[in-house]
Design a protein around this motif. Structure first.
Motif, PDB file in Angstrom:
ATOM      1  N   GLN A  62      59.354   8.831  -7.329  1.00  0.00           N
ATOM      2  CA  GLN A  62      59.294   7.559  -6.611  1.00  0.00           C
ATOM      3  C   GLN A  62      57.851   7.093  -6.506  1.00  0.00           C
ATOM      4  O   GLN A  62      56.932   7.912  -6.439  1.00  0.00           O
ATOM      5  CB  GLN A  62      59.893   7.711  -5.207  1.00  0.00           C
ATOM      6  N   THR A  63      57.660   5.792  -6.496  1.00  0.00           N
ATOM      7  CA  THR A  63      56.305   5.281  -6.313  1.00  0.00           C
ATOM      8  C   THR A  63      55.827   5.578  -4.902  1.00  0.00           C
ATOM      9  O   THR A  63      56.609   5.587  -3.952  1.00  0.00           O
ATOM     10  CB  THR A  63      56.243   3.763  -6.563  1.00  0.00           C
TER      11      THR A  63
ATOM     12  N   LYS B 123      55.459  18.623  -8.396  1.00  0.00           N
ATOM     13  CA  LYS B 123      56.564  18.334  -9.310  1.00  0.00           C
ATOM     14  C   LYS B 123      56.077  17.522 -10.502  1.00  0.00           C
ATOM     15  O   LYS B 123      56.416  17.827 -11.660  1.00  0.00           O
ATOM     16  CB  LYS B 123      57.657  17.568  -8.564  1.00  0.00           C
ATOM     17  N   TYR B 124      55.285  16.494 -10.233  1.00  0.00           N
ATOM     18  CA  TYR B 124      54.721  15.694 -11.323  1.00  0.00           C
ATOM     19  C   TYR B 124      53.912  16.570 -12.286  1.00  0.00           C
ATOM     20  O   TYR B 124      54.070  16.487 -13.506  1.00  0.00           O
ATOM     21  CB  TYR B 124      53.803  14.600 -10.763  1.00  0.00           C
TER      22      TYR B 124
ATOM     23  N   ASP C  92      50.244   2.733  -6.590  1.00  0.00           N
ATOM     24  CA  ASP C  92      51.477   3.386  -6.125  1.00  0.00           C
ATOM     25  C   ASP C  92      52.113   4.269  -7.206  1.00  0.00           C
ATOM     26  O   ASP C  92      53.149   4.885  -6.972  1.00  0.00           O
ATOM     27  CB  ASP C  92      52.490   2.362  -5.620  1.00  0.00           C
ATOM     28  N   MET C  93      51.450   4.363  -8.371  1.00  0.00           N
ATOM     29  CA  MET C  93      51.909   5.276  -9.417  1.00  0.00           C
ATOM     30  C   MET C  93      50.838   6.313  -9.752  1.00  0.00           C
ATOM     31  O   MET C  93      50.830   6.902 -10.830  1.00  0.00           O
ATOM     32  CB  MET C  93      52.290   4.496 -10.677  1.00  0.00           C
ATOM     33  N   ILE C  94      49.949   6.561  -8.803  1.00  0.00           N
ATOM     34  CA  ILE C  94      48.800   7.426  -9.064  1.00  0.00           C
ATOM     35  C   ILE C  94      49.201   8.842  -9.470  1.00  0.00           C
ATOM     36  O   ILE C  94      48.630   9.420 -10.393  1.00  0.00           O
ATOM     37  CB  ILE C  94      47.846   7.452  -7.842  1.00  0.00           C
TER      38      ILE C  94
END
Length: 254
Positions: free
Chosen positions: A103-104, A117-118, A157-159
């Motif tokens: 999620q963003t 997780k990323y 928001d996608m850092i």
């Protein structure tokens, strides 16, 4: 005869979206494709069925790439399956496509668990998959790492996603130098806004807004990316390595 006839390929995250498109395209060019999935068994089998209906060859392999032990198990199964079908465990093409989108979230809202997780799926896993693939890769093999246009633009928001995908660029660069003496090329392909089947792409107003970001004034299609990957995986791309290939439809042109 397709340009990838007698070649073998592993495409991670190939049960749907861009991964499915890549698997279908490589199979259409003649490759025997291992369709990797984590949780989408039904979708992965559908990918294989589509490939078979199109005259290609494919089989499924499963692993949670966020778990290092499962990466090892994946390659044990892959080698067995390849030997049964070809008499050899040699791999010609690896496409590191699987990724976690999550999620963003703005920088101050990213949790440690989410960041982990990323990094586990988008950064560590591609390295481990490539590491396991290296002994199997044939002379003149191909590694194609799927990056993202977000690594070359700023979207706070996608850092977390962008950071994890940025690792792909370093993986590509250093591996390219390491395996060049074997005639293996390593490149990254970076999609932009691509209709990968997510719900938002079924909303005309959203698609219209996203299309404005592209120089071509349309949203990318899975086939757009698959065609680029197929070229990079072919012999025609033998003189390209260590490259970042922008497949965003001009989204980054400003």
């Amino acid at each position: 005869m397709g340009r990838l006839t007698d070649k073998t390929a592993l495409v991670t995250g190939a049960s749907r979206g861009i991964g499915r498109g890549i698997a279908r395209r490589l199979a259409g060019d003649g490759a025997l494709v291992a369709v990797h999935y984590s949780t989408g068994e039904t979708e992965a089998k559908e990918t294989v069925e589509l490939i078979s209906a199109e005259g290609g060859r494919a089989f499924t392999v499963r692993a949670d790439l966020g778990e290092p032990d499962e990466v090892t198990e994946l390659f044990e199964v892959l080698q067995r399956e390849l030997r049964e079908r070809t008499g050899s465990a040699a791999l010609d093409i690896l496409v590191n496509n699987a990724a976690y989108g999550g999620q963003t979230a703005l920088p101050e809202d990213v949790t440690v668990a989410e960041l982990d997780k990323y990094l586990a799926v988008n950064a560590r896993a591609p390295f481990l998959v490539a590491q396991q693939a290296l002994p199997l890769l044939s002379e003149g093999g191909r590694i194609v790492n799927i990056s993202s246009g977000i690594t070359r633009s700023a979207q706070p928001d996608m850092i977390a996603y962008a950071m994890s995908k940025g690792v792909i660029e370093q993986l590509t660069l250093h591996l390219a130098r390491h395996v060049a003496e074997r005639g293996i090329t390593v490149n990254s392909v970076a999609p932009g806004l691509t209709d990968n089947g997510k719900p938002m792409f079924s909303i005309p107003a959203v698609v219209e807004r996203l299309a404005e970001l592209s120089a071509f004034k349309r949203v990318g299609q899975v086939q757009d990316i698959a065609d680029v990957v197929a070229f990079v995986a072919s012999d025609e791309a033998r003189w390209i390595t260590g490259s970042y290939i922008d497949a965003s439809g001009g989204t980054l042109l400003g």
